[in-house]
Design a protein around this motif. Sequence first.
Motif, PDB file in Angstrom:
ATOM      1  N   ILE A  39      38.348 -33.533  33.654  1.00  0.00           N
ATOM      2  CA  ILE A  39      38.871 -33.913  32.347  1.00  0.00           C
ATOM      3  C   ILE A  39      40.265 -34.516  32.504  1.00  0.00           C
ATOM      4  N   LEU A  40      40.509 -35.570  31.766  1.00  0.00           N
ATOM      5  CA  LEU A  40      41.777 -36.291  31.863  1.00  0.00           C
ATOM      6  C   LEU A  40      42.517 -36.233  30.531  1.00  0.00           C
ATOM      7  N   MET A  41      43.840 -36.114  30.611  1.00  0.00           N
ATOM      8  CA  MET A  41      44.682 -36.175  29.418  1.00  0.00           C
ATOM      9  C   MET A  41      46.092 -36.465  29.882  1.00  0.00           C
ATOM     10  N   VAL A  42      46.698 -37.488  29.312  1.00  0.00           N
ATOM     11  CA  VAL A  42      48.055 -37.854  29.715  1.00  0.00           C
ATOM     12  C   VAL A  42      49.019 -36.759  29.266  1.00  0.00           C
ATOM     13  N   ALA A  43      49.880 -36.331  30.176  1.00  0.00           N
ATOM     14  CA  ALA A  43      50.845 -35.276  29.871  1.00  0.00           C
ATOM     15  C   ALA A  43      51.831 -35.730  28.809  1.00  0.00           C
ATOM     16  N   ALA A  44      52.267 -34.787  27.991  1.00  0.00           N
ATOM     17  CA  ALA A  44      53.200 -35.088  26.911  1.00  0.00           C
ATOM     18  C   ALA A  44      54.517 -35.642  27.454  1.00  0.00           C
ATOM     19  N   ASP A  45      54.891 -35.204  28.654  1.00  0.00           N
ATOM     20  CA  ASP A  45      56.175 -35.615  29.226  1.00  0.00           C
ATOM     21  C   ASP A  45      56.015 -36.699  30.292  1.00  0.00           C
TER      22      ASP A  45
END
Length: 111
Positions: free
Chosen positions: A42-48
């Motif tokens: 699963i992929l999700m761009v980090a908030a930071d």
Amino acid sequence: GDTIPTGEGTRVAMFSARFDGGPIEQKIRKVFQILCDRKYDILMVAADAGQSFGDLTTKYLGRLHKENGTMIAVCTEHYGEMTASAYSSHKELKFALDYEKFVTVLPLRVD
């Protein structure tokens, strides 16, 4: 708990969301972590992510395209709106529709 099966061998998926730091984003990030812990690809761009936000978004969309992945569209009230960002949820959704033979969109309705 162990009620979520292991994600080993499943297709790659990416959370596409309107990141605003709000409660929905926080909840999705928790779900993301649970799925990572259960070995889902699963992929999700980090908030930071800062400067690399765009690069990561492009890289992740490229993987979805190449590996016939799934885009999990977190459909909040403002999801998919056109914004000044070159990497908005609107652009992510447009990418998925342009490459619909390769990318499956899974809408996740949240209020």
